[in-house]
Design a protein around this motif. Structure first.
Motif, PDB file in Angstrom:
ATOM      1  N   ARG A   7      22.588  86.419 -54.512  1.00  0.00           N
ATOM      2  CA  ARG A   7      22.088  86.634 -55.748  1.00  0.00           C
ATOM      3  C   ARG A   7      21.249  87.996 -56.180  1.00  0.00           C
ATOM      4  O   ARG A   7      21.172  88.120 -57.402  1.00  0.00           O
ATOM      5  CB  ARG A   7      20.527  85.457 -56.337  1.00  0.00           C
ATOM      6  CG  ARG A   7      20.788  84.397 -56.088  1.00  0.00           C
ATOM      7  CD  ARG A   7      19.385  83.383 -56.294  1.00  0.00           C
ATOM      8  NE  ARG A   7      18.673  83.268 -57.603  1.00  0.00           N
ATOM      9  CZ  ARG A   7      17.946  82.994 -57.778  1.00  0.00           C
ATOM     10  NH1 ARG A   7      17.645  82.399 -56.709  1.00  0.00           N
ATOM     11  NH2 ARG A   7      16.714  83.162 -59.353  1.00  0.00           N
ATOM     12  N   ARG A   8      21.679  89.036 -55.832  1.00  0.00           N
ATOM     13  CA  ARG A   8      21.676  90.100 -55.833  1.00  0.00           C
ATOM     14  C   ARG A   8      22.240  90.669 -57.659  1.00  0.00           C
ATOM     15  O   ARG A   8      21.612  91.674 -57.942  1.00  0.00           O
ATOM     16  CB  ARG A   8      21.929  91.611 -54.338  1.00  0.00           C
ATOM     17  CG  ARG A   8      21.607  91.048 -53.632  1.00  0.00           C
ATOM     18  CD  ARG A   8      21.448  91.874 -52.048  1.00  0.00           C
ATOM     19  NE  ARG A   8      22.765  91.583 -51.827  1.00  0.00           N
ATOM     20  CZ  ARG A   8      24.077  91.307 -50.759  1.00  0.00           C
ATOM     21  NH1 ARG A   8      23.722  92.491 -49.561  1.00  0.00           N
ATOM     22  NH2 ARG A   8      25.144  90.550 -50.359  1.00  0.00           N
ATOM     23  N   ASP A   9      23.021  90.621 -57.358  1.00  0.00           N
ATOM     24  CA  ASP A   9      23.263  91.216 -58.403  1.00  0.00           C
ATOM     25  C   ASP A   9      23.700  90.442 -60.029  1.00  0.00           C
ATOM     26  O   ASP A   9      24.538  90.695 -60.621  1.00  0.00           O
ATOM     27  CB  ASP A   9      25.094  91.444 -58.590  1.00  0.00           C
ATOM     28  CG  ASP A   9      26.091  90.046 -58.131  1.00  0.00           C
ATOM     29  OD1 ASP A   9      24.890  89.309 -57.851  1.00  0.00           O
ATOM     30  OD2 ASP A   9      26.915  90.269 -57.874  1.00  0.00           O
ATOM     31  N   ASN A  10      23.132  89.116 -59.762  1.00  0.00           N
ATOM     32  CA  ASN A  10      22.908  88.157 -61.301  1.00  0.00           C
ATOM     33  C   ASN A  10      21.910  89.176 -61.894  1.00  0.00           C
ATOM     34  O   ASN A  10      22.847  88.658 -63.623  1.00  0.00           O
ATOM     35  CB  ASN A  10      21.865  87.188 -60.430  1.00  0.00           C
ATOM     36  CG  ASN A  10      22.897  86.142 -59.804  1.00  0.00           C
ATOM     37  OD1 ASN A  10      23.562  86.200 -59.525  1.00  0.00           O
ATOM     38  ND2 ASN A  10      22.179  84.883 -59.599  1.00  0.00           N
ATOM     39  N   VAL A  11      21.256  90.273 -61.295  1.00  0.00           N
ATOM     40  CA  VAL A  11      20.486  90.449 -63.377  1.00  0.00           C
ATOM     41  C   VAL A  11      21.552  91.306 -64.317  1.00  0.00           C
ATOM     42  O   VAL A  11      21.861  91.419 -65.565  1.00  0.00           O
ATOM     43  CB  VAL A  11      19.337  91.148 -62.567  1.00  0.00           C
ATOM     44  CG1 VAL A  11      19.421  92.147 -63.597  1.00  0.00           C
ATOM     45  CG2 VAL A  11      18.074  90.706 -62.463  1.00  0.00           C
ATOM     46  N   ASP A  12      22.081  91.493 -62.921  1.00  0.00           N
ATOM     47  CA  ASP A  12      22.943  93.169 -64.017  1.00  0.00           C
ATOM     48  C   ASP A  12      24.848  91.880 -64.025  1.00  0.00           C
ATOM     49  O   ASP A  12      24.859  92.442 -65.241  1.00  0.00           O
ATOM     50  CB  ASP A  12      23.968  93.770 -61.982  1.00  0.00           C
ATOM     51  CG  ASP A  12      23.052  95.049 -61.928  1.00  0.00           C
ATOM     52  OD1 ASP A  12      22.208  95.316 -62.128  1.00  0.00           O
ATOM     53  OD2 ASP A  12      23.128  95.489 -60.321  1.00  0.00           O
TER      54      ASP A  12
ATOM     55  N   ILE B 231      17.730  86.239 -67.101  1.00  0.00           N
ATOM     56  CA  ILE B 231      17.276  87.520 -66.563  1.00  0.00           C
ATOM     57  C   ILE B 231      15.710  87.918 -66.304  1.00  0.00           C
ATOM     58  O   ILE B 231      15.655  88.371 -65.269  1.00  0.00           O
ATOM     59  CB  ILE B 231      17.856  88.976 -67.583  1.00  0.00           C
ATOM     60  CG1 ILE B 231      18.402  90.346 -66.750  1.00  0.00           C
ATOM     61  CG2 ILE B 231      16.636  89.244 -68.757  1.00  0.00           C
ATOM     62  CD1 ILE B 231      19.242  90.846 -67.536  1.00  0.00           C
ATOM     63  N   LYS B 232      14.678  87.047 -66.891  1.00  0.00           N
ATOM     64  CA  LYS B 232      13.744  87.310 -66.553  1.00  0.00           C
ATOM     65  C   LYS B 232      13.285  86.907 -65.621  1.00  0.00           C
ATOM     66  O   LYS B 232      12.841  87.145 -64.596  1.00  0.00           O
ATOM     67  CB  LYS B 232      12.446  86.829 -67.620  1.00  0.00           C
ATOM     68  CG  LYS B 232      12.555  87.853 -68.726  1.00  0.00           C
ATOM     69  CD  LYS B 232      11.442  87.560 -70.147  1.00  0.00           C
ATOM     70  CE  LYS B 232      11.761  88.285 -71.693  1.00  0.00           C
ATOM     71  NZ  LYS B 232      11.012  87.558 -72.269  1.00  0.00           N
ATOM     72  N   ASP B 233      14.095  85.461 -64.763  1.00  0.00           N
ATOM     73  CA  ASP B 233      13.508  84.862 -64.585  1.00  0.00           C
ATOM     74  C   ASP B 233      14.175  85.289 -63.047  1.00  0.00           C
ATOM     75  O   ASP B 233      13.720  85.648 -62.145  1.00  0.00           O
ATOM     76  CB  ASP B 233      13.905  82.856 -64.131  1.00  0.00           C
ATOM     77  CG  ASP B 233      13.467  81.964 -64.872  1.00  0.00           C
ATOM     78  OD1 ASP B 233      12.456  82.539 -65.616  1.00  0.00           O
ATOM     79  OD2 ASP B 233      14.322  81.434 -66.137  1.00  0.00           O
ATOM     80  N   GLU B 234      15.764  85.743 -63.201  1.00  0.00           N
ATOM     81  CA  GLU B 234      16.389  86.765 -61.634  1.00  0.00           C
ATOM     82  C   GLU B 234      15.373  87.836 -61.432  1.00  0.00           C
ATOM     83  O   GLU B 234      15.484  88.131 -60.344  1.00  0.00           O
ATOM     84  CB  GLU B 234      17.504  86.836 -62.116  1.00  0.00           C
ATOM     85  CG  GLU B 234      18.259  85.400 -61.976  1.00  0.00           C
ATOM     86  CD  GLU B 234      18.501  84.751 -60.994  1.00  0.00           C
ATOM     87  OE1 GLU B 234      19.135  85.255 -60.209  1.00  0.00           O
ATOM     88  OE2 GLU B 234      18.942  83.586 -60.937  1.00  0.00           O
TER      89      GLU B 234
ATOM     90  N   LYS C 160      13.968  88.227 -57.550  1.00  0.00           N
ATOM     91  CA  LYS C 160      14.371  89.656 -57.135  1.00  0.00           C
ATOM     92  C   LYS C 160      13.044  90.245 -56.870  1.00  0.00           C
ATOM     93  O   LYS C 160      12.768  90.877 -55.143  1.00  0.00           O
ATOM     94  CB  LYS C 160      15.118  90.251 -57.541  1.00  0.00           C
ATOM     95  CG  LYS C 160      15.748  91.756 -57.181  1.00  0.00           C
ATOM     96  CD  LYS C 160      16.798  92.334 -58.271  1.00  0.00           C
ATOM     97  CE  LYS C 160      17.344  93.627 -57.553  1.00  0.00           C
ATOM     98  NZ  LYS C 160      18.292  94.459 -58.090  1.00  0.00           N
ATOM     99  N   GLU C 161      12.005  90.436 -57.551  1.00  0.00           N
ATOM    100  CA  GLU C 161      10.559  91.191 -56.855  1.00  0.00           C
ATOM    101  C   GLU C 161      10.016  90.381 -56.304  1.00  0.00           C
ATOM    102  O   GLU C 161       9.651  90.906 -54.803  1.00  0.00           O
ATOM    103  CB  GLU C 161       9.841  91.156 -57.968  1.00  0.00           C
ATOM    104  CG  GLU C 161      10.040  91.830 -59.097  1.00  0.00           C
ATOM    105  CD  GLU C 161       9.024  91.713 -60.220  1.00  0.00           C
ATOM    106  OE1 GLU C 161       8.329  91.221 -60.049  1.00  0.00           O
ATOM    107  OE2 GLU C 161       9.264  93.014 -61.241  1.00  0.00           O
ATOM    108  N   LYS C 162      10.616  89.013 -55.944  1.00  0.00           N
ATOM    109  CA  LYS C 162      10.273  88.575 -54.784  1.00  0.00           C
ATOM    110  C   LYS C 162      10.528  88.102 -53.487  1.00  0.00           C
ATOM    111  O   LYS C 162      10.487  87.179 -52.762  1.00  0.00           O
ATOM    112  CB  LYS C 162       9.510  87.023 -55.218  1.00  0.00           C
ATOM    113  CG  LYS C 162       8.339  86.587 -56.339  1.00  0.00           C
ATOM    114  CD  LYS C 162       8.361  86.101 -57.031  1.00  0.00           C
ATOM    115  CE  LYS C 162       6.730  85.512 -57.634  1.00  0.00           C
ATOM    116  NZ  LYS C 162       6.925  83.967 -58.439  1.00  0.00           N
TER     117      LYS C 162
END
Length: 75
Positions: free
Chosen positions: A8-13, A63-66, A70-72
């Motif tokens: 999931r590392r690139d999901n936000v992008d 995007i907020k959820d992702e 990512k922070e966690k």
């Protein structure tokens, strides 16, 4: 056959790219609405933009959820 682990590392992008593309499509469609005289076409294009606006709300929520995940560390 092993399945690939969820990366999931690139999901936000990817979501941000979808948001950018959707906004661009909305702007292009608004121009088309201004340049057409056919009411049926205008109505169809306006309906399409309404669906895009709804999709934007979903993208922003996703995007907020992702970003939180990512922070966690995606735990």
């Amino acid at each position: 056959m092993k399945s690939k682990p969820d990366d999931r590392r690139d999901n936000v992008d990817r979501i941000q790219q979808s948001i950018d593309n959707t906004i661009e499509n909305i702007h292009e469609t608004n121009e088309m609405i201004e340049n057409t005289n056919r009411e049926k076409n205008k109505d169809d294009l306006k309906a399409k933009n309404c669906r895009r606006e709804a999709a934007l709300d979903e993208f922003k929520s996703e995007i907020k959820d992702e970003a939180r995940a990512k922070e966690k560390g995606y735990k």
